[in-house]
Design an enzyme around this catalytic site. Structure first.
Site, PDB file in Angstrom:
ATOM      1  N   ASP A  90      14.437   7.055   5.742  1.00 48.36           N
ATOM      2  CA  ASP A  90      13.707   6.283   4.719  1.00 48.36           C
ATOM      3  C   ASP A  90      14.492   6.181   3.415  1.00 48.36           C
ATOM      4  O   ASP A  90      14.523   5.127   2.774  1.00 48.36           O
ATOM      5  CB  ASP A  90      12.332   6.931   4.449  1.00 48.36           C
ATOM      6  CG  ASP A  90      11.391   6.778   5.631  1.00 48.36           C
ATOM      7  OD1 ASP A  90      11.845   6.333   6.704  1.00 48.36           O
ATOM      8  OD2 ASP A  90      10.198   7.111   5.498  1.00 48.36           O
TER       9      ASP A  90
ATOM     10  N   GLY B 153       3.037   4.338   5.524  1.00 46.05           N
ATOM     11  CA  GLY B 153       4.084   4.282   6.548  1.00 46.05           C
ATOM     12  C   GLY B 153       5.153   3.246   6.260  1.00 46.05           C
ATOM     13  O   GLY B 153       5.993   2.948   7.104  1.00 46.05           O
ATOM     14  N   LEU B 154       5.130   2.697   5.028  1.00 45.97           N
ATOM     15  CA  LEU B 154       6.126   1.675   4.681  1.00 45.97           C
ATOM     16  C   LEU B 154       7.250   2.243   3.812  1.00 45.97           C
ATOM     17  O   LEU B 154       7.971   1.505   3.148  1.00 45.97           O
ATOM     18  CB  LEU B 154       5.440   0.501   3.957  1.00 45.97           C
ATOM     19  CG  LEU B 154       4.381  -0.235   4.782  1.00 45.97           C
ATOM     20  CD1 LEU B 154       3.700  -1.321   3.964  1.00 45.97           C
ATOM     21  CD2 LEU B 154       5.015  -0.857   6.038  1.00 45.97           C
ATOM     22  N   GLY B 155       7.381   3.540   3.802  1.00 48.50           N
ATOM     23  CA  GLY B 155       8.508   4.154   3.086  1.00 48.50           C
ATOM     24  C   GLY B 155       8.330   4.177   1.582  1.00 48.50           C
ATOM     25  O   GLY B 155       9.316   4.214   0.835  1.00 48.50           O
TER      26      GLY B 155
ATOM     27  N   PRO C 284       0.827  -1.205   0.000  1.00 48.92           N
ATOM     28  CA  PRO C 284       0.000   0.000   0.000  1.00 48.92           C
ATOM     29  C   PRO C 284       0.865   1.260   0.000  1.00 48.92           C
ATOM     30  O   PRO C 284       1.882   1.307   0.703  1.00 48.92           O
ATOM     31  CB  PRO C 284      -0.816  -0.108   1.292  1.00 48.92           C
ATOM     32  CG  PRO C 284      -0.208  -1.193   2.100  1.00 48.92           C
ATOM     33  CD  PRO C 284       0.600  -2.050   1.190  1.00 48.92           C
ATOM     34  N   VAL C 285       0.478   2.230  -0.801  1.00 46.68           N
ATOM     35  CA  VAL C 285       1.275   3.463  -0.928  1.00 46.68           C
ATOM     36  C   VAL C 285       0.814   4.482   0.105  1.00 46.68           C
ATOM     37  O   VAL C 285      -0.371   4.627   0.372  1.00 46.68           O
ATOM     38  CB  VAL C 285       1.125   4.030  -2.361  1.00 46.68           C
ATOM     39  CG1 VAL C 285       1.758   5.403  -2.500  1.00 46.68           C
ATOM     40  CG2 VAL C 285       1.762   3.065  -3.346  1.00 46.68           C
TER      41      VAL C 285
ATOM     42  N   SER D 224       7.173   6.593  -0.298  1.00 49.75           N
ATOM     43  CA  SER D 224       7.623   7.862  -0.900  1.00 49.75           C
ATOM     44  C   SER D 224       9.125   7.813  -1.152  1.00 49.75           C
ATOM     45  O   SER D 224       9.605   8.245  -2.196  1.00 49.75           O
ATOM     46  CB  SER D 224       7.345   9.043   0.027  1.00 49.75           C
ATOM     47  OG  SER D 224       6.032   9.046   0.433  1.00 49.75           O
ATOM     48  N   ALA D 225       9.856   7.271  -0.182  1.00 45.57           N
ATOM     49  CA  ALA D 225      11.313   7.171  -0.344  1.00 45.57           C
ATOM     50  C   ALA D 225      11.650   6.201  -1.464  1.00 45.57           C
ATOM     51  O   ALA D 225      12.545   6.457  -2.280  1.00 45.57           O
ATOM     52  CB  ALA D 225      11.958   6.714   0.963  1.00 45.57           C
ATOM     53  N   ALA D 226      10.920   5.087  -1.544  1.00 45.21           N
ATOM     54  CA  ALA D 226      11.201   4.093  -2.589  1.00 45.21           C
ATOM     55  C   ALA D 226      10.918   4.686  -3.969  1.00 45.21           C
ATOM     56  O   ALA D 226      11.716   4.533  -4.901  1.00 45.21           O
ATOM     57  CB  ALA D 226      10.362   2.836  -2.354  1.00 45.21           C
TER      58      ALA D 226
HETATM   59  C1  MEV Z   1       8.607   8.249   8.412  1.00 41.72           C
HETATM   60  O1  MEV Z   1       8.760   6.977   7.797  1.00 41.72           O
HETATM   61  C2  MEV Z   1       9.583   8.382   9.542  1.00 41.72           C
HETATM   62  C3  MEV Z   1       9.554   9.704  10.296  1.00 41.72           C
HETATM   63  O2  MEV Z   1      10.506   9.574  11.347  1.00 41.72           O
HETATM   64  C4  MEV Z   1       9.907  10.873   9.424  1.00 41.72           C
HETATM   65  C5  MEV Z   1      11.364  10.913   9.016  1.00 41.72           C
HETATM   66  O3  MEV Z   1      12.201  10.208   9.578  1.00 41.72           O
HETATM   67  O4  MEV Z   1      11.673  11.707   8.102  1.00 41.72           O
HETATM   68  C6  MEV Z   1       8.191   9.944  10.928  1.00 41.72           C
END
Ligand code: MEV
Length: 329
Positions: free
Chosen positions: A158, A111-113, A107-108, A115-117
């Site tokens: 991330d 909270g599984l990163g 799922p986008v 955006s970074a991926a």
């Molecule tokens: C988000 O995956 C993690 C946070 O700590 C934000 C960040 O580290 O930039 C909430």
């Protein structure tokens, strides 16, 4: 030329939010990935297609005003792609139109990163197709700049894990070390819809911190201490201790105001059927939990389902950013 890069999602085992304020964190890449495929165009148009992220498919032009009608989640993901292309173009001093397609195994925006991926895979694919094979260090650094620009505040956590992969102990402004596990951890993810973006949650914590500096600093320091102890628990293979530290970390995240009723329901339901540790993972406001549940994966999955969450089986995976096929068209 057509090229595909993929990058992994991640779970934060310890330290989200506190890592933004310089505390250490432990984060691991998972076996669920985002794939970004690019093909060079003859014009200056960036066309993005990502049906399984529920993009309809849209065209934007580099340098033009971007006008898109889409829901918040799509716009959120788009911001990272557009900024990654802008920053990569500046860095390699070249730009071109591209057809971009994106697909995700997770799922986008949960909270599984993701955006970074999306960011690191976009940076890598765009620069590669324009003849620049950037190093992992360069990609991680540019990726952090993208997240900082889009979110306003961001740690390098991330983008570092999505680029390098592994199970890492990260010390912001210092570096990171790879940890190794003696035995695989029995973990389950629980997912519920998330209405808030990472940027919003990080800002929410900043506001609470500004109004309660001394108390929140102590909470951040405690979370940092948990990550430090967690590192030793991982090195020694002390699973009971890991679980306890996850539970304490969840309590502290709850006190920062980033958990929700549904997240707590999944956490408690998991513990009730035998998880030895369960916590929110990621920025919060909905999204995901992780439950450490040796020998109890089935029971925990069912318990998560019964409180309205979506259980997801997954594994930690050491693989970071990766190039797949390159087709010379
Ligand atoms: C988000 O995956 C993690 C946070 O700590 C934000 C960040 O580290 O930039 C909430």
């Amino acid at each position: 030329m057509k090229v595909t890069f993929s990058a992994p999602g991640k779970i934060t085992i310890f330290g989200e939010h506190a890592v933004v304020y310089g505390r250490p964190a432990i984060v691991g890449s998972i076996d669920k990935r985002i794939y970004v495929t690019m093909e060079r165009r003859n014009d200056n148009c960036i066309k993005i297609l990502a049906e399984d992220l529920s993009f309809k498919g849209l065209s934007i032009k580099i340098g033009d005003r971007i006008e898109v009608e889409a829901n918040d989640r799509i716009l959120e993901a788009l911001k990272y792609i557009v900024k990654a292309i802008e920053i990569a173009s500046e860095y390699i001093n070249e730009k071109s139109g591209m057809n971009i397609s994106i697909s995700s195994e997770m799922p986008v925006g949960a909270g599984l990163g993701t955006s970074a991926a999306i960011t690191v895979a976009t940076l890598a694919a765009y620069s590669y197709i324009l003849g620049h094979e950037l190093s992992l260090n360069e990609i991680a650094k540019l990726g952090h700049t993208v997240e900082l620009t889009v979110q306003g505040i961001a740690s390098p956590m991330d983008t570092t894990i999505s680029t390098f992969g592994g199970l890492i102990y990260l010390m912001p402004n210092v570096g990171f070390e790879q940890l190794s596990l003696n035995n695989e951890l029995d973990l389950i993810l629980g997912h519920v819809k998330r209405d808030e973006s990472t940027a919003k949650m990080v800002k929410k914590v900043r506001e609470i911190k500004e109004r309660n500096e001394k108390i929140i600093e102590m909470i951040m320091s405690s979370i940092g201490a948990i990550a430090e102890e967690g590192k030793w628990a991982i090195i020694k293979g002390d699973v009971e201790k890991l679980g306890l530290l996850m539970n304490i970390n969840h309590g502290l995240l709850e006190s920062l105001g980033v958990s929700t009723k549904l997240i707590n329901d999944m956490v408690y339901a998991s513990r009730n059927v035998g998880a030895i540790g369960a916590k929110l993972t990621g920025a919060g406001g909905g999204g995901c939990i992780i439950a450490l549940c040796p020998g109890r994966k089935k029971e925990v999955s069912l318990a998560i389902k019964l409180v309205g969450g979506n259980p997801m089986d997954f594994k930690l995976s050491m693989e970071g950013l990766k190039r797949h096929n390159t087709q010379l068209l």
